[in-house]
Design a protein around this motif. Sequence first.
Motif, PDB file in Angstrom:
ATOM      1  N   ILE A 159       0.883  -1.175   0.000  1.00 57.53           N
ATOM      2  CA  ILE A 159       0.000   0.000   0.000  1.00 57.53           C
ATOM      3  C   ILE A 159       0.918   1.221   0.000  1.00 57.53           C
ATOM      4  O   ILE A 159       1.566   1.520   0.998  1.00 57.53           O
ATOM      5  CB  ILE A 159      -0.922   0.020   1.230  1.00 57.53           C
ATOM      6  CG1 ILE A 159      -1.774  -1.236   1.281  1.00 57.53           C
ATOM      7  CG2 ILE A 159      -1.800   1.275   1.203  1.00 57.53           C
ATOM      8  CD1 ILE A 159      -2.620  -1.377   2.541  1.00 57.53           C
ATOM      9  N   THR A 160       0.965   1.909  -1.126  1.00 52.23           N
ATOM     10  CA  THR A 160       1.823   3.089  -1.233  1.00 52.23           C
ATOM     11  C   THR A 160       1.106   4.310  -0.672  1.00 52.23           C
ATOM     12  O   THR A 160      -0.101   4.299  -0.445  1.00 52.23           O
ATOM     13  CB  THR A 160       2.198   3.364  -2.702  1.00 52.23           C
ATOM     14  OG1 THR A 160       0.997   3.636  -3.429  1.00 52.23           O
ATOM     15  CG2 THR A 160       2.928   2.182  -3.324  1.00 52.23           C
ATOM     16  N   LYS A 161       1.870   5.361  -0.469  1.00 50.91           N
ATOM     17  CA  LYS A 161       1.301   6.613   0.044  1.00 50.91           C
ATOM     18  C   LYS A 161       0.227   7.149  -0.905  1.00 50.91           C
ATOM     19  O   LYS A 161      -0.855   7.556  -0.477  1.00 50.91           O
ATOM     20  CB  LYS A 161       2.415   7.642   0.233  1.00 50.91           C
ATOM     21  CG  LYS A 161       1.943   8.955   0.779  1.00 50.91           C
ATOM     22  CD  LYS A 161       3.098   9.930   0.941  1.00 50.91           C
ATOM     23  CE  LYS A 161       2.599  11.286   1.391  1.00 50.91           C
ATOM     24  NZ  LYS A 161       3.671  12.270   1.461  1.00 50.91           N
ATOM     25  N   SER A 162       0.500   7.125  -2.211  1.00 52.24           N
ATOM     26  CA  SER A 162      -0.476   7.639  -3.177  1.00 52.24           C
ATOM     27  C   SER A 162      -1.687   6.716  -3.297  1.00 52.24           C
ATOM     28  O   SER A 162      -2.807   7.178  -3.506  1.00 52.24           O
ATOM     29  CB  SER A 162       0.163   7.881  -4.543  1.00 52.24           C
ATOM     30  OG  SER A 162       0.765   6.714  -5.022  1.00 52.24           O
ATOM     31  N   ALA A 208      -9.260   5.439   5.476  1.00 53.00           N
ATOM     32  CA  ALA A 208      -9.729   4.934   6.767  1.00 53.00           C
ATOM     33  C   ALA A 208      -8.883   3.765   7.284  1.00 53.00           C
ATOM     34  O   ALA A 208      -9.033   3.360   8.436  1.00 53.00           O
ATOM     35  CB  ALA A 208     -11.179   4.500   6.652  1.00 53.00           C
ATOM     36  N   LEU A 209      -7.997   3.235   6.436  1.00 56.61           N
ATOM     37  CA  LEU A 209      -7.150   2.116   6.858  1.00 56.61           C
ATOM     38  C   LEU A 209      -6.179   2.573   7.944  1.00 56.61           C
ATOM     39  O   LEU A 209      -5.665   3.692   7.884  1.00 56.61           O
ATOM     40  CB  LEU A 209      -6.346   1.573   5.675  1.00 56.61           C
ATOM     41  CG  LEU A 209      -7.119   0.865   4.581  1.00 56.61           C
ATOM     42  CD1 LEU A 209      -6.191   0.552   3.414  1.00 56.61           C
ATOM     43  CD2 LEU A 209      -7.766  -0.400   5.111  1.00 56.61           C
ATOM     44  N   PRO A 210      -5.908   1.708   8.910  1.00 57.84           N
ATOM     45  CA  PRO A 210      -4.900   2.080   9.914  1.00 57.84           C
ATOM     46  C   PRO A 210      -3.515   2.182   9.272  1.00 57.84           C
ATOM     47  O   PRO A 210      -3.240   1.518   8.277  1.00 57.84           O
ATOM     48  CB  PRO A 210      -4.955   0.922  10.920  1.00 57.84           C
ATOM     49  CG  PRO A 210      -5.585  -0.209  10.189  1.00 57.84           C
ATOM     50  CD  PRO A 210      -6.463   0.380   9.138  1.00 57.84           C
ATOM     51  N   GLU A 211      -2.669   3.003   9.843  1.00 61.19           N
ATOM     52  CA  GLU A 211      -1.312   3.167   9.314  1.00 61.19           C
ATOM     53  C   GLU A 211      -0.535   1.852   9.356  1.00 61.19           C
ATOM     54  O   GLU A 211       0.392   1.652   8.586  1.00 61.19           O
ATOM     55  CB  GLU A 211      -0.552   4.242  10.097  1.00 61.19           C
ATOM     56  CG  GLU A 211      -0.991   5.655   9.765  1.00 61.19           C
ATOM     57  CD  GLU A 211      -0.716   6.043   8.322  1.00 61.19           C
ATOM     58  OE1 GLU A 211       0.349   5.679   7.788  1.00 61.19           O
ATOM     59  OE2 GLU A 211      -1.571   6.712   7.728  1.00 61.19           O
ATOM     60  N   SER A 212      -0.934   0.956  10.253  1.00 65.24           N
ATOM     61  CA  SER A 212      -0.232  -0.328  10.363  1.00 65.24           C
ATOM     62  C   SER A 212      -0.506  -1.241   9.165  1.00 65.24           C
ATOM     63  O   SER A 212       0.243  -2.183   8.917  1.00 65.24           O
ATOM     64  CB  SER A 212      -0.633  -1.045  11.653  1.00 65.24           C
ATOM     65  OG  SER A 212      -2.015  -1.336  11.649  1.00 65.24           O
ATOM     66  N   ALA A 213      -1.582  -0.976   8.421  1.00 65.87           N
ATOM     67  CA  ALA A 213      -1.886  -1.770   7.221  1.00 65.87           C
ATOM     68  C   ALA A 213      -0.912  -1.360   6.126  1.00 65.87           C
ATOM     69  O   ALA A 213      -0.921  -0.223   5.667  1.00 65.87           O
ATOM     70  CB  ALA A 213      -3.321  -1.550   6.776  1.00 65.87           C
ATOM     71  N   ALA A 234      -6.720  -5.609   3.418  1.00 64.16           N
ATOM     72  CA  ALA A 234      -5.595  -4.760   3.823  1.00 64.16           C
ATOM     73  C   ALA A 234      -5.110  -5.217   5.185  1.00 64.16           C
ATOM     74  O   ALA A 234      -5.909  -5.392   6.109  1.00 64.16           O
ATOM     75  CB  ALA A 234      -6.027  -3.310   3.878  1.00 64.16           C
ATOM     76  N   THR A 235      -3.803  -5.429   5.300  1.00 63.44           N
ATOM     77  CA  THR A 235      -3.247  -5.943   6.550  1.00 63.44           C
ATOM     78  C   THR A 235      -1.792  -5.530   6.697  1.00 63.44           C
ATOM     79  O   THR A 235      -1.203  -4.989   5.771  1.00 63.44           O
ATOM     80  CB  THR A 235      -3.376  -7.488   6.589  1.00 63.44           C
ATOM     81  OG1 THR A 235      -2.891  -7.961   7.830  1.00 63.44           O
ATOM     82  CG2 THR A 235      -2.622  -8.141   5.474  1.00 63.44           C
ATOM     83  N   ASP A 236      -1.236  -5.805   7.859  1.00 64.20           N
ATOM     84  CA  ASP A 236       0.190  -5.557   8.069  1.00 64.20           C
ATOM     85  C   ASP A 236       0.994  -6.836   7.959  1.00 64.20           C
ATOM     86  O   ASP A 236       2.198  -6.850   8.104  1.00 64.20           O
ATOM     87  CB  ASP A 236       0.438  -4.918   9.435  1.00 64.20           C
ATOM     88  CG  ASP A 236      -0.033  -5.786  10.583  1.00 64.20           C
ATOM     89  OD1 ASP A 236      -0.653  -6.836  10.333  1.00 64.20           O
ATOM     90  OD2 ASP A 236       0.213  -5.417  11.740  1.00 64.20           O
ATOM     91  N   ASP A 237       0.310  -7.937   7.644  1.00 64.37           N
ATOM     92  CA  ASP A 237       0.945  -9.244   7.546  1.00 64.37           C
ATOM     93  C   ASP A 237       1.476  -9.464   6.128  1.00 64.37           C
ATOM     94  O   ASP A 237       0.708  -9.481   5.170  1.00 64.37           O
ATOM     95  CB  ASP A 237      -0.084 -10.330   7.894  1.00 64.37           C
ATOM     96  CG  ASP A 237       0.459 -11.727   7.787  1.00 64.37           C
ATOM     97  OD1 ASP A 237       1.691 -11.891   7.864  1.00 64.37           O
ATOM     98  OD2 ASP A 237      -0.338 -12.653   7.640  1.00 64.37           O
ATOM     99  N   ILE A 238       2.777  -9.654   5.983  1.00 67.59           N
ATOM    100  CA  ILE A 238       3.369  -9.809   4.650  1.00 67.59           C
ATOM    101  C   ILE A 238       3.333 -11.254   4.166  1.00 67.59           C
ATOM    102  O   ILE A 238       3.618 -11.528   3.033  1.00 67.59           O
ATOM    103  CB  ILE A 238       4.799  -9.229   4.637  1.00 67.59           C
ATOM    104  CG1 ILE A 238       4.710  -7.758   4.956  1.00 67.59           C
ATOM    105  CG2 ILE A 238       5.478  -9.427   3.305  1.00 67.59           C
ATOM    106  CD1 ILE A 238       6.003  -7.030   4.969  1.00 67.59           C
ATOM    107  N   ARG A 239       2.959 -12.196   4.949  1.00 67.77           N
ATOM    108  CA  ARG A 239       2.841 -13.618   4.596  1.00 67.77           C
ATOM    109  C   ARG A 239       3.885 -14.068   3.636  1.00 67.77           C
ATOM    110  O   ARG A 239       3.854 -14.180   2.496  1.00 67.77           O
ATOM    111  CB  ARG A 239       1.460 -13.947   4.048  1.00 67.77           C
ATOM    112  CG  ARG A 239       0.407 -13.994   5.092  1.00 67.77           C
ATOM    113  CD  ARG A 239      -0.879 -14.488   4.503  1.00 67.77           C
ATOM    114  NE  ARG A 239      -1.944 -13.652   5.019  1.00 67.77           N
ATOM    115  CZ  ARG A 239      -3.174 -13.715   4.614  1.00 67.77           C
ATOM    116  NH1 ARG A 239      -3.533 -14.516   3.676  1.00 67.77           N
ATOM    117  NH2 ARG A 239      -4.077 -12.943   5.140  1.00 67.77           N
TER     118      ARG A 239
END
Length: 91
Positions: free
Chosen positions: A5-8, A65-70, A86-91
């Motif tokens: 998930i990029t900044k843009s 609305a996604l958390p920054e951790s995602a 959307a998640t913070d898990d890179i699996r």
Amino acid sequence: MTISITKSARQFGYIIWSSKNEHEIKKLLGNRTEVSVMFNGLSIGVKAIDWKYHRISIGYKFTRALPESATVFHITMNDDVLEVTATDDIR
């Protein structure tokens, strides 16, 4: 498939993939011009695939609305529906 998930992407509401991931996306989506999208368990309708700019619009209200951790989108195709999580898990 996992896409960062990029900044843009977060700011403008897109799933954006790089050209090096184009082959995987083509395998997943085929030659579709639009696809039904399920985002974090919520059906958000049929969305156009922008092949020229390597993106699918899902709406900035969802991505902002996604958390920054995602940090990544996990993308799968199930019964002609693109499922995006959307998640913070890179699996």
